[in-house]
Design an enzyme around this catalytic site. Structure first.
Site, PDB file in Angstrom:
ATOM      1  N   GLY A 156       0.638  -1.233  -0.065  1.00  0.00           N
ATOM      2  CA  GLY A 156      -0.249  -0.041  -0.004  1.00  0.00           C
ATOM      3  C   GLY A 156       0.982   1.102   0.009  1.00  0.00           C
ATOM      4  O   GLY A 156       1.922   1.191  -0.445  1.00  0.00           O
ATOM      5  N   HIS A 157       0.227   2.235   0.610  1.00  0.00           N
ATOM      6  CA  HIS A 157       0.930   3.597   0.377  1.00  0.00           C
ATOM      7  C   HIS A 157       1.168   4.110   1.659  1.00  0.00           C
ATOM      8  O   HIS A 157       0.455   3.847   2.778  1.00  0.00           O
ATOM      9  CB  HIS A 157      -0.105   4.581  -0.315  1.00  0.00           C
ATOM     10  N   ALA A 158       2.092   4.841   2.016  1.00  0.00           N
ATOM     11  CA  ALA A 158       2.394   5.566   3.101  1.00  0.00           C
ATOM     12  C   ALA A 158       3.058   4.627   4.307  1.00  0.00           C
ATOM     13  O   ALA A 158       3.842   3.659   3.743  1.00  0.00           O
ATOM     14  CB  ALA A 158       1.231   6.281   3.852  1.00  0.00           C
TER      15      ALA A 158
END
Length: 142
Positions: A8-10
């Site tokens: 995913g992101h972050a």
């Protein structure tokens, strides 16, 4: 410098230090473990750091550069290996969702997903990332 980040992101990003190199040399041979850990932690926070520095708006430079790279790979049929969100249908044990994985991009768009070998720690981190993304998807449904 070539680096690989999946998931995913972050905070859900999974930087793969084993697949990150400088002129083909693995970073594990060039940097100390504490330095690598610091770089991996900062990678996860980089988007927020950029937004904080901009004061207004969003982090759009890196996404814009990534889009340009993908468009060039499609237009010129470069068969470029790029980590990006792709629909997984069993790859990496993920079925029925988009998640960041290495893909080959050419004239057909995402032409195939490359399943790199993950060690136990990387697999666990990736599975946790997938779980977090699934949770966000579920929140959006309501």
């Amino acid at each position: 410098v070539h680096a690989m980040v999946i998931g995913g992101h972050a905070d859900e990003m999974v930087p793969l230090k084993r697949y990150s190199t400088v002129s083909g040399i693995p970073i594990t041979q060039l940097l100390s473990p504490p330095k690598i850990d610091a770089i991996m932690a900062r990678t996860k926070k980089a988007g927020g750091e950029i937004v904080g520095l901009l004061k207004t708006g969003s982090a759009y430079y890196a996404p814009s550069a990534a889009i340009a790279e993908m468009c060039e790979a499609i237009i010129k049929d470069k068969k470029r290996v790029i980590p990006c969100a792709a629909y997984c249908d069993g790859q990496y044990g993920v079925k029925g969702m988009f998640i960041g994985v290495p893909v080959v991009i050419g004239a057909g768009g995402v032409e195939r997903i490359i399943e790199v070998e993950l060690d136990a720690g990387e697999k666990k981190a990736f599975d946790e990332s997938v779980k977090a993304v699934r949770g966000l998807i579920e929140e959006l449904k309501f």
